[in-house]
Write a protein that holds these residues in place. Structure first.
Motif, PDB file in Angstrom:
ATOM      1  N   SER A   1       0.862  -1.185   0.000  1.00  8.26           N
ATOM      2  CA  SER A   1       0.000   0.000   0.000  1.00  8.26           C
ATOM      3  C   SER A   1       0.892   1.226   0.000  1.00  8.26           C
ATOM      4  CB  SER A   1      -0.920   0.014   1.228  1.00  8.26           C
ATOM      5  OG  SER A   1      -0.149   0.125   2.417  1.00  8.26           O
ATOM      6  N   ILE A   2       0.305   2.352  -0.380  1.00  6.78           N
ATOM      7  CA  ILE A   2       1.012   3.623  -0.304  1.00  6.78           C
ATOM      8  C   ILE A   2       0.082   4.623   0.387  1.00  6.78           C
ATOM      9  CG2 ILE A   2       2.493   3.242  -2.305  1.00  6.78           C
ATOM     10  CD1 ILE A   2       0.598   4.978  -3.917  1.00  6.78           C
ATOM     11  N   PRO A   3       0.643   5.537   1.169  1.00  8.87           N
ATOM     12  CA  PRO A   3      -0.209   6.478   1.892  1.00  8.87           C
ATOM     13  C   PRO A   3      -0.913   7.445   0.947  1.00  8.87           C
ATOM     14  CG  PRO A   3       2.110   7.045   2.179  1.00  8.87           C
ATOM     15  CD  PRO A   3       2.080   5.731   1.489  1.00  8.87           C
ATOM     16  N   SER A   4      -2.151   7.755   1.276  1.00 16.05           N
ATOM     17  CA  SER A   4      -2.923   8.675   0.433  1.00 16.05           C
ATOM     18  C   SER A   4      -2.322  10.064   0.427  1.00 16.05           C
ATOM     19  CB  SER A   4      -4.374   8.731   0.922  1.00 16.05           C
ATOM     20  OG  SER A   4      -4.432   9.211   2.264  1.00 16.05           O
ATOM     21  N   SER A   5      -1.478  10.376   1.423  1.00 17.33           N
ATOM     22  CA  SER A   5      -0.869  11.709   1.506  1.00 17.33           C
ATOM     23  C   SER A   5       0.011  12.010   0.303  1.00 17.33           C
ATOM     24  CB  SER A   5      -0.056  11.847   2.798  1.00 17.33           C
ATOM     25  OG  SER A   5       0.966  10.857   2.864  1.00 17.33           O
ATOM     26  N   ILE A   6       0.445  10.980  -0.424  1.00 12.05           N
ATOM     27  CA  ILE A   6       1.209  11.226  -1.652  1.00 12.05           C
ATOM     28  C   ILE A   6       0.365  12.022  -2.643  1.00 12.05           C
ATOM     29  CG2 ILE A   6       2.194  10.066  -3.690  1.00 12.05           C
ATOM     30  CD1 ILE A   6       3.291   7.925  -1.900  1.00 12.05           C
ATOM     31  N   GLY A   7      -0.947  11.900  -2.528  1.00  7.08           N
ATOM     32  CA  GLY A   7      -1.833  12.665  -3.399  1.00  7.08           C
ATOM     33  C   GLY A   7      -1.742  14.163  -3.192  1.00  7.08           C
ATOM     34  N   ASP A   8      -1.120  14.605  -2.113  1.00 12.42           N
ATOM     35  CA  ASP A   8      -0.957  16.036  -1.860  1.00 12.42           C
ATOM     36  C   ASP A   8       0.247  16.623  -2.594  1.00 12.42           C
ATOM     37  OD1 ASP A   8      -3.110  16.000  -0.086  1.00 12.42           O
ATOM     38  OD2 ASP A   8      -1.813  15.427   1.602  1.00 12.42           O
ATOM     39  N   LEU A   9       1.049  15.751  -3.222  1.00 10.14           N
ATOM     40  CA  LEU A   9       2.294  16.205  -3.858  1.00 10.14           C
ATOM     41  C   LEU A   9       2.006  16.639  -5.292  1.00 10.14           C
ATOM     42  CD1 LEU A   9       4.667  13.413  -2.507  1.00 10.14           C
ATOM     43  CD2 LEU A   9       4.093  15.621  -1.492  1.00 10.14           C
ATOM     44  N   THR A  10       1.406  17.772  -5.423  1.00  7.66           N
ATOM     45  CA  THR A  10       0.949  18.244  -6.733  1.00  7.66           C
ATOM     46  C   THR A  10       2.081  18.735  -7.630  1.00  7.66           C
ATOM     47  OG1 THR A  10       0.538  20.425  -5.762  1.00  7.66           O
ATOM     48  CG2 THR A  10      -1.311  18.880  -5.835  1.00  7.66           C
ATOM     49  N   THR A  11       3.288  18.906  -7.067  1.00  7.97           N
ATOM     50  CA  THR A  11       4.432  19.311  -7.909  1.00  7.97           C
ATOM     51  C   THR A  11       5.091  18.104  -8.562  1.00  7.97           C
ATOM     52  OG1 THR A  11       5.966  19.196  -6.031  1.00  7.97           O
ATOM     53  CG2 THR A  11       4.905  21.317  -6.458  1.00  7.97           C
ATOM     54  N   MET A  12       4.708  16.895  -8.164  1.00  9.77           N
ATOM     55  CA  MET A  12       5.358  15.683  -8.654  1.00  9.77           C
ATOM     56  C   MET A  12       4.959  15.404 -10.089  1.00  9.77           C
ATOM     57  SD  MET A  12       5.829  12.155  -6.576  1.00  9.77           S
ATOM     58  CE  MET A  12       4.080  11.918  -6.332  1.00  9.77           C
ATOM     59  N   ARG A  13       5.974  15.004 -10.876  1.00 13.68           N
ATOM     60  CA  ARG A  13       5.745  14.691 -12.292  1.00 13.68           C
ATOM     61  C   ARG A  13       5.986  13.225 -12.613  1.00 13.68           C
ATOM     62  NH1 ARG A  13       3.639  18.550 -11.453  1.00 13.68           N
ATOM     63  NH2 ARG A  13       3.671  20.578 -12.494  1.00 13.68           N
ATOM     64  N   LEU A  14       6.615  12.491 -11.708  1.00 11.61           N
ATOM     65  CA  LEU A  14       6.879  11.084 -11.975  1.00 11.61           C
ATOM     66  C   LEU A  14       6.785  10.286 -10.690  1.00 11.61           C
ATOM     67  CD1 LEU A  14       7.823   8.795 -13.899  1.00 11.61           C
ATOM     68  CD2 LEU A  14      10.180   9.404 -13.281  1.00 11.61           C
ATOM     69  N   LEU A  15       5.946   9.251 -10.720  1.00 14.62           N
ATOM     70  CA  LEU A  15       5.832   8.318  -9.604  1.00 14.62           C
ATOM     71  C   LEU A  15       5.993   6.911 -10.161  1.00 14.62           C
ATOM     72  CD1 LEU A  15       5.179   7.497  -6.695  1.00 14.62           C
ATOM     73  CD2 LEU A  15       2.742   7.615  -7.291  1.00 14.62           C
ATOM     74  N   ASN A  16       7.066   6.239  -9.792  1.00 15.04           N
ATOM     75  CA  ASN A  16       7.360   4.905 -10.322  1.00 15.04           C
ATOM     76  C   ASN A  16       7.067   3.865  -9.248  1.00 15.04           C
ATOM     77  OD1 ASN A  16       8.369   2.602 -11.507  1.00 15.04           O
ATOM     78  ND2 ASN A  16      10.281   3.546 -12.204  1.00 15.04           N
ATOM     79  N   LEU A  17       6.099   3.001  -9.536  1.00 12.24           N
ATOM     80  CA  LEU A  17       5.685   1.961  -8.597  1.00 12.24           C
ATOM     81  C   LEU A  17       5.851   0.560  -9.180  1.00 12.24           C
ATOM     82  CD1 LEU A  17       2.428   3.690  -7.326  1.00 12.24           C
ATOM     83  CD2 LEU A  17       4.580   3.477  -6.088  1.00 12.24           C
ATOM     84  N   ILE A  18       6.660   0.421 -10.188  1.00 11.85           N
ATOM     85  CA  ILE A  18       6.870  -0.876 -10.838  1.00 11.85           C
ATOM     86  C   ILE A  18       7.386  -1.900  -9.832  1.00 11.85           C
ATOM     87  CG2 ILE A  18       8.397  -2.065 -12.490  1.00 11.85           C
ATOM     88  CD1 ILE A  18       8.166   0.307 -14.304  1.00 11.85           C
ATOM     89  N   SER A  19       6.932  -3.141  -9.983  1.00 15.78           N
ATOM     90  CA  SER A  19       7.440  -4.298  -9.231  1.00 15.78           C
ATOM     91  C   SER A  19       7.314  -4.109  -7.727  1.00 15.78           C
ATOM     92  CB  SER A  19       8.916  -4.577  -9.607  1.00 15.78           C
ATOM     93  OG  SER A  19       9.037  -4.878 -10.972  1.00 15.78           O
ATOM     94  N   ASN A  20       6.069  -3.942  -7.281  1.00 15.58           N
ATOM     95  CA  ASN A  20       5.732  -3.975  -5.871  1.00 15.58           C
ATOM     96  C   ASN A  20       4.632  -5.015  -5.672  1.00 15.58           C
ATOM     97  OD1 ASN A  20       7.053  -1.825  -3.948  1.00 15.58           O
ATOM     98  ND2 ASN A  20       6.871  -0.805  -5.948  1.00 15.58           N
ATOM     99  N   GLU A  21       3.959  -4.962  -4.560  1.00 11.70           N
ATOM    100  CA  GLU A  21       2.888  -5.919  -4.288  1.00 11.70           C
ATOM    101  C   GLU A  21       1.561  -5.186  -4.099  1.00 11.70           C
ATOM    102  OE1 GLU A  21       4.060  -8.428  -1.061  1.00 11.70           O
ATOM    103  OE2 GLU A  21       6.029  -8.883  -1.937  1.00 11.70           O
ATOM    104  N   LEU A  22       1.413  -4.113  -4.833  1.00 11.67           N
ATOM    105  CA  LEU A  22       0.215  -3.275  -4.721  1.00 11.67           C
ATOM    106  C   LEU A  22      -0.986  -3.920  -5.424  1.00 11.67           C
ATOM    107  CD1 LEU A  22       1.894   0.156  -5.541  1.00 11.67           C
ATOM    108  CD2 LEU A  22       1.067  -0.573  -3.296  1.00 11.67           C
ATOM    109  N   THR A  23      -2.131  -3.798  -4.774  1.00 12.41           N
ATOM    110  CA  THR A  23      -3.391  -4.184  -5.424  1.00 12.41           C
ATOM    111  C   THR A  23      -4.319  -2.984  -5.577  1.00 12.41           C
ATOM    112  OG1 THR A  23      -4.322  -4.817  -3.271  1.00 12.41           O
ATOM    113  CG2 THR A  23      -3.280  -6.555  -4.591  1.00 12.41           C
ATOM    114  N   THR A  24      -4.086  -1.997  -4.732  1.00 12.61           N
ATOM    115  CA  THR A  24      -4.884  -0.770  -4.819  1.00 12.61           C
ATOM    116  C   THR A  24      -3.987   0.446  -4.650  1.00 12.61           C
ATOM    117  OG1 THR A  24      -5.332  -0.746  -2.433  1.00 12.61           O
ATOM    118  CG2 THR A  24      -6.921  -1.910  -3.848  1.00 12.61           C
ATOM    119  N   ILE A  25      -4.489   1.559  -5.154  1.00 13.89           N
ATOM    120  CA  ILE A  25      -3.831   2.850  -4.999  1.00 13.89           C
ATOM    121  C   ILE A  25      -4.887   3.829  -4.518  1.00 13.89           C
ATOM    122  CG2 ILE A  25      -2.681   4.761  -6.196  1.00 13.89           C
ATOM    123  CD1 ILE A  25      -1.477   2.804  -8.077  1.00 13.89           C
ATOM    124  N   PRO A  26      -4.584   4.643  -3.502  1.00 17.00           N
ATOM    125  CA  PRO A  26      -5.575   5.615  -3.042  1.00 17.00           C
ATOM    126  C   PRO A  26      -6.065   6.496  -4.182  1.00 17.00           C
ATOM    127  CG  PRO A  26      -3.733   5.500  -1.512  1.00 17.00           C
ATOM    128  CD  PRO A  26      -3.342   4.697  -2.710  1.00 17.00           C
TER     129      PRO A  26
END
Length: 443
Positions: free
Chosen positions: A396-421
């Motif tokens: 899982s990843i914290p929903s607070s990452i959604g507050d990072l509006t300056t971000m242009r790249l988020l790489n989540l390849i090869s994890n064990e995620l099933t959902t994203i906030p």
């Protein structure tokens, strides 16, 4: 008549016995006298004096004295620039004799020193030690020594030329060498005399065959840039800490297993690169390098960072890719000027909440670790432009990452995620969200 003879015979025997007894007692007395007054040695020579590198760190080679037994003088010649105020001699003397001052006791050789040798019988012989320091070589003489010490070098220097101006890689100002560009010249040694280049500001000796630097490196007081990448250097001398004007130190691709604690004295250095070595730890004194802006230690075996890393208040780039880090110190959060933090290819499993204090960070790379959880405080990184979390163990990843509006790249390849906030998914219009698993859903 027979009685007289008999008495005479007894008297004669008694007399002989008395004489024999006196002789024996006399012999014993003589032996006792010899035992109480044996022959004592009169030998009182100094047979050798050596100032070893083991006892004297200021020396790069052992210095052996010349002894004149007739004049009772001892002479010593030290290399140019040697500090002779506090040196320790190893002294050999005659058997049963004693010497004052004693062997292995430091002496000041800036003026003559008297050594007294006392024989076993009490007789004394006084020696006078006189030490001199060689006159300094000129810069040209030093480079000629350097050239000849590397007899298979590929330096394009004509030693018969009138000046050094035609020597490739040598910059001269007012007959003083200020820069040396000696990369890829088949150099395998730097002689002690090199320390006499007191006007040298820049030295590039990369891509050679050096295994070490002499301690005289510390005499290059004006050196600002030292580049020694791609050599065979196994250690740096502690005297490197004397280079207080140094601003750039590059020792990438060597065989270093440690950095000297004296590196903390280099408080003018803005960039330090010791990547591709065999470092296991970095000294806590690195926290004293107050001007450091870029610290690059990729491809080592570093398993921990000292808490003092948090004292690097001007640090902008910290790169520790491909090491053995399992945990970051909480003080990492003190690096409030850091822009790039690259910790990919380590053994990190948990990221401390203090990472949320990195108020200036723009590029955060945590890829190829074992991270199972991120702190909510990661959402405080409002300046973040790229966040690489690929190849971890995140579920899982914290929903607070959604507050990072300056971000242009988020790489989540090869994890064990099933959902994203959903809050993170909603960044889609301003973010390149890299995923490989099409079954990941937004919630």
């Amino acid at each position: 008549m027979k009685q007289i003879k008999k008495n005479y015979k007894k008297t004669f025997q008694k007399t002989n016995l008395l004489v024999l007894l006196i002789f024996i007692l006399s012999s014993c007395s003589s032996d006792d006298d010899n035992g109480s007054q044996p022959n004592l040695s009169s030998e009182n020579l100094i047979t050798s004096i050596v100032f070893t590198t083991a006892n004297n760190t200021v020396l790069s080679e052992d210095i052996t004295a010349v002894i004149n037994q007739e004049n009772l003088t001892i002479t010593l010649l030290f290399p140019s620039g040697t500090d002779i105020h506090n040196l320790i001699p190893t002294i050999a003397i005659s058997n049963f004799a004693t010497v004052t001052p004693e062997s292995d006791v430091s002496v000041d050789l800036t003026s003559p020193v008297i050594y007294s040798v006392k024989a076993e019988d009490g007789t004394i012989r006084n020696y006078t030690i006189n030490a001199t320091v060689s006159e300094p070589f000129s810069d040209r003489e030093i480079l000629e020594i350097f050239y000849k010490a590397n007899f298979i070098n590929t330096l394009d220097w004509n030693l018969n030329a009138d000046s050094m101006n035609s020597w490739t890689g040598v910059t001269v100002v007012d007959d003083r060498v200020t820069e040396l560009a000696l990369s890829s010249k088949n150099i395998n040694t730097v002689p002690a005399e090199f320390g006499g280049l007191s006007s040298l500001k820049a030295l590039d000796i990369s891509e050679n065959n050096l295994s070490n630097f002499p301690i005289e490196l510390g005499q290059l007081n004006n050196l600002e840039r030292l580049v020694a990448n791609e050599n065979e250097i196994s250690s740096l001398p502690a005297e490197i800490g004397n280079l207080t004007n140094l601003k750039y130190l590059m020792v990438e691709d060597n065989r270093l297993t440690s950095l000297p604690t004296e590196i903390g004295n280099l408080n003018q250095v803005t960039s330090l690169n010791s990547s591709n070595n065999f470092l296991v730890q970095i000294p806590s004194e690195i926290g004293n390098m107050s001007s450091l802006k870029t610290l690059t230690l990729n491809n080592n075996e570093i398993n921990s960072l000292p808490d003092d890393i948090g004292n690097l208040s001007n640090l902008e780039t910290l790169a520790l890719v491909n090491n053995q880090l399992a945990l970051l110190p909480a003080t990492i959060g003190n690096l409030d000027k850091i822009i790039t933090l690259n910790l990919g290819y380590n053994n990190l499993s948990i990221i401390h909440s203090n990472i949320g204090s990195l108020s200036a960070v723009e590029y955060l790379k945590l890829n190829n670790n074992q991270i199972v959880m991120l702190p909510l405080e990661i959402g405080n990184l409002t300046t973040l432009r790229e966040l690489d979390l690929s190849d971890n163990m995140l579920r899982s990843i914290p929903s607070s990452i959604g507050d990072l509006t300056t971000m242009r790249l988020l790489n989540l390849i090869s994890n064990e995620l099933t959902t994203i906030p959903k809050k993170v998914c909603n960044l889609g219009s301003v973010i390149s969200l890299i995923l490989t698993d099409t079954n990941v859903t937004c919630l």
